[in-house]
Write an enzyme that holds these catalytic residues in place. Structure first.
Site: not given
Length: 479
Positions: A181, A378
């Site tokens: 991320e 995710e």
């Protein structure tokens, strides 16, 4: 419904700092995650101007220290993943388990041997490892002594670390990601860059300099990987929040375009295309500095151009809505991204807006923008699970959430997107990154541990375990 490809990578995802525990065993050094206190106030504490990265066990709990003791129970956990039928398992290597201080001359062999065992355990069950090289756990020493990723020296430290793990495991592991991320730093740079107020997080130029250093480091990892094994797949990893204008007001439409550029697109554009996008100066000017103010060399730009990533991994939990014309609207919670509440969506127990259609949109946006495979690494529902007297959790709410998101992936496949796989987050309950809580659960497997650190740590299958087992067994046909 469109059929999933025969080689679709069904699995689950975790991160070392959130489940391994054993934070000071076998030569492991401290990571930034080890210094983050637990509880809903985690980020309000670390964002204080005087946060100094010291561990104060008299004042705070540190749930990452214990995790769910995966370090000692990995065989049990991998066996459960295999029983579900996982084709792949996304996990991370703890940088400070391999290089305890980050700047060490030689790696810690005991740490490397743990990942030897973990990888071999996956392969025993024909589970493909998908490894994140750095997932919110950089060595604490790189923050306290070097100031975090705004320091160019970290490029060399990361390159050395990546070289060690890639050379060690590339023969057994095909799929990798560079940074977890990476774009999250726009809103919370503490996790990915080691920046808080006390060492420069309030100055956006530091965040962009840190990003540049990470882009270069990641490109060098791609170069190393392809030199070792040309067919190795190494991707970037983004936090993607599909972003809507709240209404058709042109001001909100323009603000949404700008937000997409700054958050959803910037980091991907550099890592996938290998060059800084045309809107770079516009984004930086918004924060009061220019690209020329960054420390960028000709060699940096060359390595970026020559070593783009092979695929785009991303997390998707929620969408967000942008409104700059009505300041009275209620803001939404959700992965610290913000935006206003979308009246068409329901939210999770933690206020994250549930939007499966947003995932289909995200897959279309990413694939059509980059024309490289996309991988949902995710996705999931954080919820309060209530086990019965037999420690069984009837988590129909989680099944419903995941079913709708898998249907959205099928829709994106129908739209023409090349989707590699799906690894729901926290496939086994683990410590929440945003709050340090155990009560915020995502897993198919219940772990008997509470927010105070009490519990047997025993593992129990939830209803979603058997459901996901059937999904994988039928390659997504039975949802």
């Amino acid at each position: 419904m469109t059929k999933f490809p025969n080689d679709f990578l069904w699995g689950g995802a975790t991160a070392a700092n959130q489940l391994e525990g054993a934070y000071d065993e076998d030569g492991k050094g401290l990571s930034i995650a080890d210094a983050l206190p637990g509880g809903p106030e985690r980020f309000s504490i670390v964002n204080q101007a005087n946060f100094d990265w010291k561990i104060d066990t008299t004042k705070y709990k540190y749930p990452n220290h214990k995790g769910i003791d995966h370090y000692h129970r990995y065989q049990e956990d991998i066996k459960l993943f295999a029983e579900m039928g996982f084709k792949c398992y996304r996990f991370s290597i703890a940088w400070s388990r391999v290089f305890p201080n980050g700047d060490d001359k030689e790696p810690n062999e005991a740490g490397l041997k743990f990942y030897d065992r973990l990888i071999d355990e996956c392969l025993k069950y024909k589970i493909e490892p998908v490894i994140t090289i750095s997932h919110y756990e950089m060595p604490l020493n790189l923050v306290t002594e070097y100031g975090g990723w705004k320091n160019r020296q970290l490029i060399d430290f990361y390159e050395n670390y990546a070289s060690v793990v890639l050379n060690r495991y590339a023969k057994k592991v095909k799929y990798w990601m560079t940074f977890n991320e990476i774009n999250s730093a726009l809103h919370f740079p503490v996790m990915g860059q080691g920046l808080v107020k006390s060492n420069g997080a309030d100055e956006k130029k530091n965040i962009y300099q840190a990003w540049h250093n990470q882009f270069v480091a990641g490109a060098k990892a791609v170069k190393i990987a392809h030199e070792i094994r040309p067919d190795l797949m190494i991707g970037c990893m983004l936090l993607y929040a599909t972003t809507y204008a709240y209404d058709s007001n042109p001001a909100n439409q323009l603000a949404t375009l700008k937000e997409n550029q700054a958050f959803n697109q910037f980091c991907g554009d550099v890592q996938v295309r290998g060059t800084y996008p045309a809107y770079t100066e516009s984004v930086m000017n918004r924060y009061g500095f220019s690209f020329k103010d960054l420390d960028v060399t000709a060699d940096d730009l060359k390595v970026l151009k020559e070593n783009p990533v092979d695929y785009i991994g991303f997390s998707y939990y929620m969408s967000t809505a942008i409104n700059v014309t009505d300041k009275s609207l209620e803001t939404a919670n959700g992965n610290l991204v913000g935006g206003v509440k979308n009246p068409f969506l329901k939210a999770s127990d933690w206020g994250w807006q549930i939007d499966p259609t947003g995932l289909r949109i995200a897959l279309n946006e990413l694939y059509n923008r980059y024309q490289k495979p996309v991988f949902v690494v995710e996705n999931g529902l954080g919820a309060v699970d209530k086990p019965d007297e037999n420690n069984f959790v009837q988590d129909d709410y989680r099944i419903s959430y995941l079913r709708k998101h898998i249907q959205a992936i099928a829709g994106a496949l129908e739209d023409g997107a090349d989707v590699m796989g799906y690894t729901p987050w926290g496939c086994i309950d683990l410590v929440s990154a945003s709050t340090g809580q155990m009560s915020k659960r995502y897993g198919f497997i219940y772990v008997d541990l509470d927010d105070e650190g009490h519990g047997s740590l025993n593992r129990y299958k939830k209803a979603s375990f058997n459901w996901y087992q059937k999904v994988i067994e039928t390659n997504g046909e039975q949802l």
